[in-house]
Design a protein around this motif. Structure first.
Motif, short mmCIF file in Angstrom:
data_model
loop_
_atom_site.label_atom_id
_atom_site.label_comp_id
_atom_site.label_asym_id
_atom_site.label_seq_id
_atom_site.Cartn_x
_atom_site.Cartn_y
_atom_site.Cartn_z
N GLY A 127 84.35 94.88 20.56
CA GLY A 127 82.61 95.22 21.74
C GLY A 127 82.79 95.81 23.33
O GLY A 127 83.75 95.41 23.46
N VAL A 154 74.86 89.79 27.88
CA VAL A 154 75.07 90.51 25.97
C VAL A 154 76.44 90.72 25.55
O VAL A 154 77.16 91.28 26.61
CB VAL A 154 74.23 91.28 26.57
N TRP A 155 76.84 90.01 24.07
CA TRP A 155 77.99 90.71 23.54
C TRP A 155 77.63 91.87 22.50
O TRP A 155 76.90 91.53 22.07
CB TRP A 155 78.83 90.11 23.77
N ARG A 156 77.97 92.65 22.52
CA ARG A 156 77.59 93.79 21.37
C ARG A 156 78.86 94.61 20.45
O ARG A 156 79.36 95.25 21.37
CB ARG A 156 76.99 94.52 22.15
N LYS A 157 78.69 95.12 19.10
CA LYS A 157 79.33 95.52 18.75
C LYS A 157 78.19 96.22 17.06
O LYS A 157 78.21 95.15 16.61
CB LYS A 157 80.48 94.92 18.34
N ASN A 159 75.70 96.53 15.60
CA ASN A 159 74.81 96.25 15.13
C ASN A 159 74.35 94.79 15.89
O ASN A 159 73.58 94.21 15.32
CB ASN A 159 73.79 96.04 13.89
N GLU A 161 74.68 91.40 18.02
CA GLU A 161 74.12 91.58 19.73
C GLU A 161 74.38 90.37 19.77
O GLU A 161 73.63 89.31 18.95
CB GLU A 161 73.29 92.56 19.91
N ALA A 163 73.28 86.76 23.30
CA ALA A 163 72.56 86.74 24.20
C ALA A 163 73.19 85.20 24.87
O ALA A 163 73.41 84.38 24.24
CB ALA A 163 71.79 87.23 24.29
#
Length: 167
Positions: A127, A154-157, A159, A161, A163
């Motif tokens: 991510g 924020v970590w996002r991979k 869809n 996510e 916070a």
């Protein structure tokens, strides 16, 4: 001075985080203490990075510095001699414009947030991480107002996510 790719990454890191310990910079960007000392000295001579004495600044916000003081002590260092690093005024702007993450009131928070991010990066693979300045920039494109709370990280991979807010 000719900047290396690593120098650019260090400067971007300090811009994003505001302040960092020598240990954090060494662990993130160097394999040896000697390499760190030589390169950070070169960046300081070039006027790009400055070191700040923790002990001189901690009196500004003593209650916000206790944990950081203990952390420095736990690393086997004398907090009275500890140095923190941030962008110089040349890169960070004049003192009043540089307010924010690089001011003493935020030091403990930003250093702790860097540790949290490094820990999460050790097992959240694939991510991306966004810091609060990056999130603010992204959200500004969608014209979200100032009243929208911005998380610290924020970590996002895909869809998914998460916070992260560090207090």
């Amino acid at each position: 001075m000719r900047l290396t790719e690593r120098d650019v990454k260090i400067l971007a890191f300090l811009k994003e985080q505001g302040v960092s310990t020598a240990t954090q910079i060494k662990d993130l960007f160097f394999t040896t203490d000697d390499g760190f000392r030589k390169r950070i000295a070169a960046l300081m001579r070039a006027g790009l990075v400055e070191s700040i004495s923790f002990s001189k600044e901690r009196s500004q916000v003593p209650s916000r510095m206790r944990e950081l003081q203990e952390r420095i002590r736990s690393e086997g260092k004398a907090w009275q001699h500890a140095k923190l690093y941030r962008l110089s005024e040349t890169l960070g702007g004049r003192k009043r414009q540089r307010a924010g993450h690089s001011t003493p009131v935020f030091w403990q928070h930003q250093i702790g947030l860097t540790d949290i991010r490094r820990y999460l990066e050790s097992f959240l693979k694939g991510g991306i991480f966004l810091s609060d300045p990056e999130i603010k920039l992204e959200w500004s494109k969608f014209t979200l107002g100032a009243e929208v709370p911005i998380p610290d990280l924020v970590w996002r991979k895909g869809n998914i996510e998460f916070a992260i807010e560090y207090e």
